[in-house]
Design a protein around this motif. Structure first.
Motif, PDB file in Angstrom:
ATOM      1  N   MET A 157       0.627  -1.139   0.156  1.00 51.15           N
ATOM      2  CA  MET A 157      -0.078  -0.060  -0.052  1.00 51.15           C
ATOM      3  C   MET A 157       0.601   1.208   0.647  1.00 51.15           C
ATOM      4  N   ALA A 158       2.280   1.280   0.225  1.00 50.42           N
ATOM      5  CA  ALA A 158       3.301   2.696   0.512  1.00 50.42           C
ATOM      6  C   ALA A 158       2.930   2.594  -0.753  1.00 50.42           C
ATOM      7  N   GLY A 159       3.819   2.048  -1.483  1.00 51.19           N
ATOM      8  CA  GLY A 159       4.075   1.865  -2.636  1.00 51.19           C
ATOM      9  C   GLY A 159       3.601   2.747  -3.479  1.00 51.19           C
ATOM     10  N   THR A 160       2.547   2.118  -3.182  1.00 51.87           N
ATOM     11  CA  THR A 160       0.962   2.822  -3.750  1.00 51.87           C
ATOM     12  C   THR A 160       1.412   4.560  -3.746  1.00 51.87           C
ATOM     13  N   ILE A 161       0.837   4.940  -2.589  1.00 50.52           N
ATOM     14  CA  ILE A 161       0.908   6.254  -2.675  1.00 50.52           C
ATOM     15  C   ILE A 161       2.542   6.756  -2.981  1.00 50.52           C
ATOM     16  N   LEU A 162       2.862   6.214  -2.573  1.00 50.86           N
ATOM     17  CA  LEU A 162       4.313   6.621  -3.445  1.00 50.86           C
ATOM     18  C   LEU A 162       4.341   7.138  -5.053  1.00 50.86           C
ATOM     19  N   SER A 163       4.473   6.152  -5.474  1.00 51.65           N
ATOM     20  CA  SER A 163       4.412   5.946  -6.699  1.00 51.65           C
ATOM     21  C   SER A 163       2.320   7.411  -7.376  1.00 51.65           C
ATOM     22  N   ILE A 164       1.639   7.725  -6.902  1.00 53.14           N
ATOM     23  CA  ILE A 164       0.384   8.236  -6.956  1.00 53.14           C
ATOM     24  C   ILE A 164       0.873  10.002  -6.521  1.00 53.14           C
ATOM     25  N   GLY A 200       4.748  21.054  -6.494  1.00 55.22           N
ATOM     26  CA  GLY A 200       5.577  19.280  -7.163  1.00 55.22           C
ATOM     27  C   GLY A 200       6.698  19.387  -6.015  1.00 55.22           C
ATOM     28  N   LEU A 201       8.168  20.307  -6.176  1.00 52.27           N
ATOM     29  CA  LEU A 201       8.711  19.606  -5.422  1.00 52.27           C
ATOM     30  C   LEU A 201       8.899  19.110  -3.689  1.00 52.27           C
ATOM     31  N   VAL A 202       7.604  19.760  -3.314  1.00 56.27           N
ATOM     32  CA  VAL A 202       7.378  19.221  -1.261  1.00 56.27           C
ATOM     33  C   VAL A 202       6.973  18.100  -1.952  1.00 56.27           C
ATOM     34  N   MET A 203       6.344  17.900  -2.317  1.00 59.06           N
ATOM     35  CA  MET A 203       5.482  15.990  -3.025  1.00 59.06           C
ATOM     36  C   MET A 203       6.871  15.042  -3.465  1.00 59.06           C
ATOM     37  N   SER A 240       9.887   9.802   3.386  1.00 61.23           N
ATOM     38  CA  SER A 240       9.061   8.588   2.957  1.00 61.23           C
ATOM     39  C   SER A 240       9.975   7.193   2.502  1.00 61.23           C
ATOM     40  N   ALA A 241      11.158   7.511   1.679  1.00 57.32           N
ATOM     41  CA  ALA A 241      11.425   6.188   1.117  1.00 57.32           C
ATOM     42  C   ALA A 241      12.786   5.643   1.633  1.00 57.32           C
ATOM     43  N   ILE A 242      13.599   6.520   2.856  1.00 56.27           N
ATOM     44  CA  ILE A 242      14.421   6.182   3.042  1.00 56.27           C
ATOM     45  C   ILE A 242      14.279   5.059   3.770  1.00 56.27           C
ATOM     46  N   PRO A 243      15.604   4.550   4.146  1.00 53.91           N
ATOM     47  CA  PRO A 243      15.249   3.246   4.511  1.00 53.91           C
ATOM     48  C   PRO A 243      15.620   3.319   6.023  1.00 53.91           C
ATOM     49  N   MET A 244      14.899   3.033   6.980  1.00 55.20           N
ATOM     50  CA  MET A 244      15.432   3.475   8.415  1.00 55.20           C
ATOM     51  C   MET A 244      15.774   1.569   9.498  1.00 55.20           C
ATOM     52  N   PRO A 245      16.924   2.350  10.320  1.00 58.02           N
ATOM     53  CA  PRO A 245      17.189   1.035  10.909  1.00 58.02           C
ATOM     54  C   PRO A 245      15.807   0.381  11.605  1.00 58.02           C
TER      55      PRO A 245
END
Length: 61
Positions: free
Chosen positions: A1-8, A40-43, A50-55
């Motif tokens: 679901m998170a991947g879909t939101i990031l793609s949109i 657009g730049l804010v998005m 959101s895409a940065i991996p967390m430890p």
């Protein structure tokens, strides 16, 4: 679901940035064009954050 939101969000950012460039270049509406580009730049920034991996979380002992 998170991947879909990031793609949109990425698609919306691309469309806003392109629409802003179009508004400035073709229609001469600089104020709205700049606001669309900034949105657009804010998005793009939101997607990058959101895409940065967390430890992995630390286990309690």
């Amino acid at each position: 679901m998170a991947g879909t939101i990031l793609s949109i969000l990425m698609l919306a950012g691309i469309l806003l940035t392109g629409g802003g460039i179009y508004a400035i270049a073709k229609r001469g509406d600089r104020k709205r064009g700049v606001l669309m580009i900034v949105a657009g730049l804010v998005m793009f920034g939101n997607v990058a954050i959101s895409a940065i991996p967390m430890p992995p979380p630390q286990q309690a002992r």
